[in-house]
Design a protein around this motif. Structure first.
Motif, PDB file in Angstrom:
ATOM      1  N   LYS A 259      -3.142   4.420  -1.708  1.00  0.00           N
ATOM      2  CA  LYS A 259      -3.862   5.108  -0.636  1.00  0.00           C
ATOM      3  C   LYS A 259      -3.992   6.567  -1.051  1.00  0.00           C
ATOM      4  N   PRO A 260      -4.997   7.250  -0.674  1.00  0.00           N
ATOM      5  CA  PRO A 260      -6.132   6.718   0.089  1.00  0.00           C
ATOM      6  C   PRO A 260      -6.985   5.805  -0.792  1.00  0.00           C
ATOM      7  N   PHE A 261      -7.594   4.823  -0.161  1.00  0.00           N
ATOM      8  CA  PHE A 261      -8.419   3.870  -0.881  1.00  0.00           C
ATOM      9  C   PHE A 261      -9.666   4.554  -1.395  1.00  0.00           C
ATOM     10  N   LYS A 262     -10.109   4.165  -2.589  1.00  0.00           N
ATOM     11  CA  LYS A 262     -11.366   4.698  -3.122  1.00  0.00           C
ATOM     12  C   LYS A 262     -12.509   4.326  -2.182  1.00  0.00           C
ATOM     13  N   ASN A 263     -12.478   3.092  -1.730  1.00  0.00           N
ATOM     14  CA  ASN A 263     -13.417   2.623  -0.710  1.00  0.00           C
ATOM     15  C   ASN A 263     -12.871   1.311  -0.159  1.00  0.00           C
ATOM     16  N   LEU A 264     -13.339   0.939   1.000  1.00  0.00           N
ATOM     17  CA  LEU A 264     -12.815  -0.274   1.625  1.00  0.00           C
ATOM     18  C   LEU A 264     -13.257  -1.543   0.900  1.00  0.00           C
ATOM     19  N   ALA A 265     -14.319  -1.459   0.127  1.00  0.00           N
ATOM     20  CA  ALA A 265     -14.752  -2.621  -0.662  1.00  0.00           C
ATOM     21  C   ALA A 265     -13.680  -2.994  -1.685  1.00  0.00           C
ATOM     22  N   GLN A 266     -12.990  -2.003  -2.225  1.00  0.00           N
ATOM     23  CA  GLN A 266     -11.892  -2.256  -3.164  1.00  0.00           C
ATOM     24  C   GLN A 266     -10.780  -3.050  -2.471  1.00  0.00           C
ATOM     25  N   LEU A 267     -10.450  -2.659  -1.255  1.00  0.00           N
ATOM     26  CA  LEU A 267      -9.433  -3.380  -0.494  1.00  0.00           C
ATOM     27  C   LEU A 267      -9.904  -4.805  -0.198  1.00  0.00           C
ATOM     28  N   ALA A 268     -11.162  -4.954   0.194  1.00  0.00           N
ATOM     29  CA  ALA A 268     -11.699  -6.291   0.485  1.00  0.00           C
ATOM     30  C   ALA A 268     -11.603  -7.192  -0.739  1.00  0.00           C
ATOM     31  N   GLU A 269     -11.833  -6.637  -1.911  1.00  0.00           N
ATOM     32  CA  GLU A 269     -11.748  -7.407  -3.154  1.00  0.00           C
ATOM     33  C   GLU A 269     -10.322  -7.895  -3.397  1.00  0.00           C
ATOM     34  N   ILE A 270      -9.352  -7.046  -3.155  1.00  0.00           N
ATOM     35  CA  ILE A 270      -7.948  -7.428  -3.339  1.00  0.00           C
ATOM     36  C   ILE A 270      -7.539  -8.498  -2.330  1.00  0.00           C
ATOM     37  N   VAL A 271      -7.994  -8.372  -1.091  1.00  0.00           N
ATOM     38  CA  VAL A 271      -7.707  -9.387  -0.078  1.00  0.00           C
ATOM     39  C   VAL A 271      -8.345 -10.714  -0.480  1.00  0.00           C
ATOM     40  N   LYS A 272      -9.555 -10.663  -0.983  1.00  0.00           N
ATOM     41  CA  LYS A 272     -10.264 -11.882  -1.414  1.00  0.00           C
ATOM     42  C   LYS A 272      -9.517 -12.580  -2.551  1.00  0.00           C
ATOM     43  N   ILE A 273      -8.945 -11.813  -3.466  1.00  0.00           N
ATOM     44  CA  ILE A 273      -8.157 -12.400  -4.552  1.00  0.00           C
ATOM     45  C   ILE A 273      -6.972 -13.173  -3.978  1.00  0.00           C
ATOM     46  N   SER A 274      -6.304 -12.608  -2.979  1.00  0.00           N
ATOM     47  CA  SER A 274      -5.177 -13.299  -2.339  1.00  0.00           C
ATOM     48  C   SER A 274      -5.646 -14.550  -1.616  1.00  0.00           C
ATOM     49  N   GLU A 275      -6.790 -14.458  -0.947  1.00  0.00           N
ATOM     50  CA  GLU A 275      -7.365 -15.619  -0.263  1.00  0.00           C
ATOM     51  C   GLU A 275      -7.677 -16.731  -1.268  1.00  0.00           C
ATOM     52  N   ASP A 276      -8.297 -16.374  -2.382  1.00  0.00           N
ATOM     53  CA  ASP A 276      -8.628 -17.364  -3.407  1.00  0.00           C
ATOM     54  C   ASP A 276      -7.382 -18.011  -3.997  1.00  0.00           C
TER      55      ASP A 276
ATOM     56  N   MET B 169       0.855  -1.186   0.000  1.00  0.00           N
ATOM     57  CA  MET B 169       0.000   0.000   0.000  1.00  0.00           C
ATOM     58  C   MET B 169       0.893   1.239   0.000  1.00  0.00           C
ATOM     59  N   THR B 170       0.496   2.243  -0.758  1.00  0.00           N
ATOM     60  CA  THR B 170       1.264   3.482  -0.733  1.00  0.00           C
ATOM     61  C   THR B 170       0.431   4.658  -1.204  1.00  0.00           C
ATOM     62  N   GLY B 171       0.778   5.802  -0.688  1.00  0.00           N
ATOM     63  CA  GLY B 171       0.192   7.047  -1.153  1.00  0.00           C
ATOM     64  C   GLY B 171       1.123   7.765  -2.108  1.00  0.00           C
ATOM     65  N   TYR B 172       2.327   7.206  -2.296  1.00  0.00           N
ATOM     66  CA  TYR B 172       3.360   7.838  -3.122  1.00  0.00           C
ATOM     67  C   TYR B 172       3.840   6.855  -4.175  1.00  0.00           C
ATOM     68  N   SER B 173       3.059   6.697  -5.206  1.00  0.00           N
ATOM     69  CA  SER B 173       3.363   5.681  -6.200  1.00  0.00           C
ATOM     70  C   SER B 173       4.149   6.245  -7.379  1.00  0.00           C
ATOM     71  N   THR B 174       5.078   5.433  -7.844  1.00  0.00           N
ATOM     72  CA  THR B 174       5.775   5.686  -9.108  1.00  0.00           C
ATOM     73  C   THR B 174       5.855   4.348  -9.826  1.00  0.00           C
ATOM     74  N   MET B 175       6.094   4.386 -11.115  1.00  0.00           N
ATOM     75  CA  MET B 175       6.240   3.146 -11.874  1.00  0.00           C
ATOM     76  C   MET B 175       7.430   2.349 -11.340  1.00  0.00           C
ATOM     77  N   ASP B 176       8.508   3.016 -10.994  1.00  0.00           N
ATOM     78  CA  ASP B 176       9.687   2.341 -10.456  1.00  0.00           C
ATOM     79  C   ASP B 176       9.357   1.613  -9.156  1.00  0.00           C
ATOM     80  N   LYS B 177       8.620   2.269  -8.272  1.00  0.00           N
ATOM     81  CA  LYS B 177       8.260   1.653  -6.996  1.00  0.00           C
ATOM     82  C   LYS B 177       7.347   0.447  -7.219  1.00  0.00           C
TER      83      LYS B 177
END
Length: 136
Positions: free
Chosen positions: A105-122, A82-90
């Protein structure tokens, strides 16, 4: 059939860590958090975490260095950066070091984060199912 998924949140911003911890706990996960990547590594050595959400910019240890150490300790751990300071290199450095995903960060909404966590779980469930099939 599957264990209750354990998530560790590592973010030097205490408020962010608390919000994420509360949200993911309500989603049914077992969640711990810390503001220190050094403490997080000790926690990982003490117990198994299936998914780790880590900030990139933190004092005392860069998130990418933290990611590298987590993957050396347990390559199957799903690490979401997670980061609020993104670059292509990073972004590329995180992926090359073994990050499973990357979120701004900041997240658009927490549902977006939940979706990413679910992908890792799957992904973990699929790997476990494949491993069981190889040993059956």
């Amino acid at each position: 059939m599957y264990p209750k998924f354990k998530i560790l949140i590592v973010d030097d911003e205490q408020d962010v860590a608390v919000v994420l911890e509360d949200f993911l706990r309500m989603e049914g996960y077992e969640v711990s958090s810390t503001t220190s990547p050094i403490e997080a590594l000790e926690m990982i050595k003490q117990q198994k975490y299936h998914i780790v959400l880590s900030d990139i910019v933190m004092p005392k240890m860069d998130g990418i260095d933290f990611l590298t150490q987590v993957k050396q300790y347990d390559a199957l751990t799903q690490v979401i950066m997670m980061t609020g300071y993104s670059t292509m290199d990073k972004t590329m450095r995180c992926l090359e070091a073994g990050a499973n995903d990357y979120i701004l960060k900041p997240f658009k909404n927490l549902a977006q984060l939940a979706e990413i966590v679910k992908i890792s779980e799957d992904k973990l469930k699929r790997w476990w199912d494949n491993m069981r099939g190889n040993f059956a």
